[in-house]
Design an enzyme around this catalytic site. Structure first.
Site, mmCIF file in Angstrom:
data_model
loop_
_atom_site.group_PDB
_atom_site.id
_atom_site.type_symbol
_atom_site.label_atom_id
_atom_site.label_comp_id
_atom_site.label_asym_id
_atom_site.label_seq_id
_atom_site.Cartn_x
_atom_site.Cartn_y
_atom_site.Cartn_z
ATOM 1 N N GLY A 247 22.308 -78.762 43.853
ATOM 2 C CA GLY A 247 21.131 -77.951 44.145
ATOM 3 C C GLY A 247 20.096 -78.558 45.050
ATOM 4 N N GLU A 284 27.509 -82.283 41.716
ATOM 5 C CA GLU A 284 28.167 -81.210 42.465
ATOM 6 C C GLU A 284 27.296 -80.727 43.622
ATOM 7 O OE1 GLU A 284 28.467 -78.600 39.209
ATOM 8 O OE2 GLU A 284 29.746 -79.956 38.080
ATOM 9 N N PRO A 285 27.022 -81.571 44.618
ATOM 10 C CA PRO A 285 26.221 -81.120 45.759
ATOM 11 C C PRO A 285 27.006 -80.178 46.656
ATOM 12 C CG PRO A 285 27.039 -83.330 46.164
ATOM 13 C CD PRO A 285 27.455 -82.970 44.766
ATOM 14 N N ARG A 287 25.073 -77.384 49.411
ATOM 15 C CA ARG A 287 24.254 -77.141 50.594
ATOM 16 C C ARG A 287 23.805 -78.447 51.255
ATOM 17 N NH1 ARG A 287 20.732 -72.682 51.023
ATOM 18 N NH2 ARG A 287 20.925 -72.444 48.769
ATOM 19 N N TYR A 327 18.025 -63.179 51.333
ATOM 20 C CA TYR A 327 16.956 -63.977 50.731
ATOM 21 C C TYR A 327 15.685 -64.020 51.571
ATOM 22 C CZ TYR A 327 21.179 -66.097 48.618
ATOM 23 O OH TYR A 327 22.374 -66.318 47.999
ATOM 24 N N CYS A 353 24.532 -51.834 61.982
ATOM 25 C CA CYS A 353 23.741 -50.617 61.821
ATOM 26 C C CYS A 353 22.973 -50.634 60.499
ATOM 27 C CB CYS A 353 24.661 -49.401 61.901
ATOM 28 S SG CYS A 353 23.787 -47.842 62.070
ATOM 29 N N GLU A 354 22.043 -51.572 60.378
ATOM 30 C CA GLU A 354 21.166 -51.723 59.219
ATOM 31 C C GLU A 354 19.837 -52.285 59.695
ATOM 32 O OE1 GLU A 354 21.657 -51.059 56.002
ATOM 33 O OE2 GLU A 354 23.826 -50.676 55.961
#
Length: 425
Positions: A247, A284-285, A287, A327, A353-354
């Site tokens: 994290g 558990e890295p 990112r 996010y 198309c958003e």
């Protein structure tokens, strides 16, 4: 713009007016392989891993890459060759680890919804540990293991109710999150796990969220987990390892997360003070190993002035770079070749198309159609969450190693996307 101004990416720098990754000029890569294109720096990945390795020097520790951040085979191969294990959350991720050269003993299986088929496959290849997230999962896993004549090695993921001070969608350690077993229920769950004939209790696990940029949540979570270790072992259940999850955040827009080595020196000091310094450790890295090692190259298609906004329309979109839409995340965006064109303020958007298809808002850029932009810090949770929305093929990927460029994923076309579909008779 100087090289130092590129956030968190020491391998991404300008030489004159040209942007480079390691020793490779990105304009050349874009012309050769097309865009959108993900570019990863091997040196950046190994440098990020090195910070953790230095922090754990002299300790019994296993670094397991949380591959949901980026599961491309070449990325997994880099970490496998560097001695990492892998934290997986699906049967598909298990198969990717094996394809990249990992072994069963290198794998930790996390996730709240493991199926019987996934459990069976993981047991057959001899994974290191299941991180179990509910008491009902204990019952099912024991039954599956008994069917195979095995005992499943298990660690219970406990929810310490610690606020990681991050985006609510990537917070995982609070009472209201779906992850883990409640702190108050953990001892009871461990007793049940120890009773079940198909299980072998081997550890305890905790993961509180992602993109954490402060030390205090880790220190708080460690105290809560070590309190449980003491209680569980007083109940007569030995724990071989303690898993503190991952994290740790990265620099997207000026954040200053602690260096991984410095963070773990502080955590290990606390661990020593409480008498657990010689225990087998797991982390558990995800990112923090890959996020700043990648970028996405895109071509400017059109510049579109508007009454309230000017739009820079590029060929990368929310299906390639989903984090802003999901996010409202920030990614720095820089020109691949700096020019003397007068800068203007644009919303950088894609062709999907958003209205949510935006990559960056209110960015001051000096660009013209046909030029290339680099979307930085795109190594994590971009390609791994990419989709084929609007029947857009997923981007190609290259990995840079010094002056060498390796194509590690071909660009998808419509035929590849439709390969598994069938027309009605």
């Amino acid at each position: 713009m100087s090289a130092a101004s590129l956030p968190g990416q020491p391998q991404v720098h300008y030489r004159g007016n040209e942007l480079f990754v390691e020793d490779v000029r990105l304009a050349d890569v874009a012309r050769e392989h097309g865009t959108p294109l993900f570019v990863y720096s091997k040196a950046s990945m190994l440098a990020a891993l090195g910070a953790y390795q230095r922090g754990f020097a002299g300790r019994k520790a296993k670094i397991c890459y949380a591959m949901k951040a980026n599961s491309s085979l070449a990325v997994l191969q880099v970490f496998a060759r560097a001695g990492c294990g892998f934290d997986i959350v699906s049967g598909g991720e298990l198969e990717r680890v094996l394809a990249a050269g990992g072994k069963g003993e290198d794998i930790i299986f996390s996730g709240v919804g493991k199926t019987r088929a996934e459990m069976r496959r993981a047991l057959e290849i001899g994974i290191r540990c299941f991180n179990v997230e509910s008491e009902s999962e204990l019952e099912v896993l024991s039954a599956v293991a008994q069917e195979l004549g095995k005992r499943a090695p298990v660690s219970l993921r406990v929810n310490p109710d610690v606020d990681p001070k991050t985006h609510p969608y990537i917070s995982t350690g609070l009472k209201g999150n779906k992850f883990g077993i409640a702190h108050k229920d953990a001892v009871r769950a461990y007793r049940r796990a120890a009773e079940l004939p198909g299980l072998k209790v081997v550890g305890i696990d905790c993961h509180i969220g992602s993109q954490i940029t402060f030390m205090s949540p880790y220190l708080d979570a460690m105290d809560r987990v070590l309190d449980l270790v003491e209680s569980v072992e007083k109940a007569g259940i030995a724990l071989e390892h303690i898993d503190f999850g991952g994290g740790l955040g990265i620099n997207y827009s000026g954040e200053q997360p602690p260096d991984a080595g410095v963070l773990w020196q502080q955590l290990l000091t606390k661990l020593d003070a409480r008498g657990y310094g010689q225990r087998q450790l797991m982390i558990e890295p995800g990112r923090s190993l890959v996020g700043n090692a990648g970028l996405c190259l895109a071509e400017v298609l059109y510049l579109k002035p508007g009454e309230q906004k000017n739009f820079c329309i590029i060929d990368a979109a929310m299906n390639d770079l989903p984090r802003p839409a999901m996010y409202e995340a920030f990614h720095a965006i820089v020109p691949v070749t700096r020019t003397t064109v007068a800068p203007a303020t644009f919303d950088v958007v894609g062709p999907v198309c958003e209205s949510g298809d935006w990559i960056g808002r209110d960015r001051k850029l000096a660009v013209e159609p046909g030029e290339y932009l680099a979307v930085l810090s795109a190594g994590a949770y971009c390609m791994s969450m990419a989709s084929n929305y609007n029947t857009r093929g997923r981007a190609a990927e290259v990995l840079v190693d010094g002056s060498q460029v390796h194509l590690v994923r071909e660009r998808e076309d419509a035929q590849v996307q439709m390969r598994g579909e069938r027309l009605l008779p």
